[in-house]
Design a protein around this motif. Structure first.
Motif, PDB file in Angstrom:
ATOM      1  N   PHE A   6      47.211  34.921  37.936  1.00 25.84           N
ATOM      2  CA  PHE A   6      46.118  33.957  37.804  1.00 25.84           C
ATOM      3  C   PHE A   6      44.843  34.724  38.135  1.00 25.84           C
ATOM      4  CE2 PHE A   6      43.045  31.345  40.049  1.00 25.84           C
ATOM      5  CZ  PHE A   6      42.820  30.337  39.137  1.00 25.84           C
ATOM      6  N   LEU A   7      43.863  34.685  37.242  1.00 23.67           N
ATOM      7  CA  LEU A   7      42.568  35.330  37.468  1.00 23.67           C
ATOM      8  C   LEU A   7      41.515  34.239  37.430  1.00 23.67           C
ATOM      9  CD1 LEU A   7      41.014  37.979  37.859  1.00 23.67           C
ATOM     10  CD2 LEU A   7      40.869  38.160  35.374  1.00 23.67           C
ATOM     11  N   GLY A   8      40.904  33.970  38.575  1.00 20.96           N
ATOM     12  CA  GLY A   8      39.981  32.851  38.670  1.00 20.96           C
ATOM     13  C   GLY A   8      38.584  33.248  39.096  1.00 20.96           C
ATOM     14  N   ASN A   9      37.699  32.256  39.082  1.00 18.61           N
ATOM     15  CA  ASN A   9      36.280  32.383  39.415  1.00 18.61           C
ATOM     16  C   ASN A   9      35.553  33.264  38.400  1.00 18.61           C
ATOM     17  OD1 ASN A   9      34.181  31.454  40.975  1.00 18.61           O
ATOM     18  ND2 ASN A   9      34.273  33.148  42.423  1.00 18.61           N
ATOM     19  N   LEU A  10      35.967  33.112  37.143  1.00 19.76           N
ATOM     20  CA  LEU A  10      35.346  33.874  36.058  1.00 19.76           C
ATOM     21  C   LEU A  10      34.100  33.163  35.550  1.00 19.76           C
ATOM     22  CD1 LEU A  10      38.555  34.578  33.960  1.00 19.76           C
ATOM     23  CD2 LEU A  10      37.228  36.280  35.216  1.00 19.76           C
ATOM     24  N   PHE A  65      41.763  43.328  40.739  1.00 23.80           N
ATOM     25  CA  PHE A  65      40.809  42.252  40.454  1.00 23.80           C
ATOM     26  C   PHE A  65      40.566  41.276  41.601  1.00 23.80           C
ATOM     27  CE2 PHE A  65      41.995  43.549  36.145  1.00 23.80           C
ATOM     28  CZ  PHE A  65      40.724  43.775  35.642  1.00 23.80           C
ATOM     29  N   ASP A  66      41.472  41.176  42.576  1.00 32.26           N
ATOM     30  CA  ASP A  66      41.244  40.211  43.644  1.00 32.26           C
ATOM     31  C   ASP A  66      40.046  40.626  44.478  1.00 32.26           C
ATOM     32  OD1 ASP A  66      41.827  37.819  45.044  1.00 32.26           O
ATOM     33  OD2 ASP A  66      42.788  38.989  46.635  1.00 32.26           O
ATOM     34  N   ARG A  67      39.100  39.721  44.577  1.00 34.16           N
ATOM     35  CA  ARG A  67      37.848  39.891  45.318  1.00 34.16           C
ATOM     36  C   ARG A  67      36.930  40.940  44.700  1.00 34.16           C
ATOM     37  NH1 ARG A  67      36.941  36.780  49.090  1.00 34.16           N
ATOM     38  NH2 ARG A  67      35.682  38.125  50.367  1.00 34.16           N
ATOM     39  N   ALA A  68      37.142  41.258  43.412  1.00 36.38           N
ATOM     40  CA  ALA A  68      36.248  42.178  42.702  1.00 36.38           C
ATOM     41  C   ALA A  68      34.961  41.431  42.353  1.00 36.38           C
ATOM     42  CB  ALA A  68      36.913  42.686  41.430  1.00 36.38           C
ATOM     43  N   PRO A  69      33.796  42.051  42.588  1.00 33.87           N
ATOM     44  CA  PRO A  69      32.538  41.371  42.277  1.00 33.87           C
ATOM     45  C   PRO A  69      32.260  41.362  40.774  1.00 33.87           C
ATOM     46  CG  PRO A  69      32.118  43.562  43.152  1.00 33.87           C
ATOM     47  CD  PRO A  69      33.601  43.355  43.201  1.00 33.87           C
ATOM     48  N   LEU A  70      31.763  40.219  40.305  1.00 31.98           N
ATOM     49  CA  LEU A  70      31.325  40.089  38.917  1.00 31.98           C
ATOM     50  C   LEU A  70      30.158  39.116  38.932  1.00 31.98           C
ATOM     51  CD1 LEU A  70      31.675  40.747  35.933  1.00 31.98           C
ATOM     52  CD2 LEU A  70      33.234  38.813  35.765  1.00 31.98           C
ATOM     53  N   GLU A  71      28.992  39.617  38.537  1.00 31.86           N
ATOM     54  CA  GLU A  71      27.746  38.857  38.647  1.00 31.86           C
ATOM     55  C   GLU A  71      27.559  38.457  40.116  1.00 31.86           C
ATOM     56  OE1 GLU A  71      27.890  35.756  35.696  1.00 31.86           O
ATOM     57  OE2 GLU A  71      27.207  37.119  34.139  1.00 31.86           O
ATOM     58  N   ASP A  72      27.370  37.189  40.376  1.00 32.82           N
ATOM     59  CA  ASP A  72      27.113  36.746  41.751  1.00 32.82           C
ATOM     60  C   ASP A  72      28.345  36.100  42.383  1.00 32.82           C
ATOM     61  OD1 ASP A  72      27.096  34.614  40.032  1.00 32.82           O
ATOM     62  OD2 ASP A  72      25.502  33.531  41.065  1.00 32.82           O
ATOM     63  N   ARG A  73      29.532  36.481  41.939  1.00 30.51           N
ATOM     64  CA  ARG A  73      30.763  35.862  42.433  1.00 30.51           C
ATOM     65  C   ARG A  73      31.835  36.905  42.674  1.00 30.51           C
ATOM     66  NH1 ARG A  73      31.938  31.748  38.020  1.00 30.51           N
ATOM     67  NH2 ARG A  73      29.722  31.745  37.711  1.00 30.51           N
TER      68      ARG A  73
END
Length: 145
Positions: A6-10, A65-73
């Motif tokens: 599961f990859l979330g907060n995209l 990918f867990d806790r990897a930064p992308l934009e402001d999240r």
């Protein structure tokens, strides 16, 4: 046997091709990538599922990918839970809510639920309605009205 991540907060702009490119750039392998979308608007719901060929690859994807930064999240990656049957309630979900609710459907003459709330959002005064008469006078007044 494949393992699902599961990859979330995209962000809503992320596509399956974007995720595939990120995996390829890190020499990670995925059998498939599916970004979950709203069926009416086709806008991303902000999460995806990545099918990994084995548990080792799944764990590598999660570590990357867990806790990897992308934009402001910060992204969230973890092993996906098995799908729930339709109508099942999530643990910690709404209290008293069941899949087969016995609550009657609102009638056409009844006010819509949340009507008071909608008036309040439009700038109306917020009045609390008492649960019942507070005194003998209020009880008599309620009978008269």
């Amino acid at each position: 046997m494949s393992s699902t991540v599961f990859l979330g907060n995209l962000p809503v702009w992320v596509t399956a091709d974007d995720i595939k490119a990120w995996l390829t750039a890190d020499n990670l392998v995925a059998d498939s990538v599916k970004v979950i979308r709203n069926p009416e608007t086709q806008e991303s719901k902000g999460f995806a599922f990545i099918e990994a060929p084995n548990d080792e690859e799944m764990n590598s994807i999660i570590r990357r990918f867990d806790r990897a930064p992308l934009e402001d999240r910060l992204l969230r990656a973890n092993p996906a839970q098995p799908p729930r049957p339709k109508g099942a309630v999530r643990p910690g979900g709404p209290v008293g809510h069941t899949a087969a609710s016995s609550a009657p459907a609102p009638s056409a003459s009844a006010p819509a639920p949340g009507g008071e709330r909608d008036r309040n959002r439009r700038g109306g005064k917020k009045h609390r309605r008492p649960n019942g008469p507070q005194s003998a006078f209020a009880e008599e007044l309620a009978k008269a009205l």
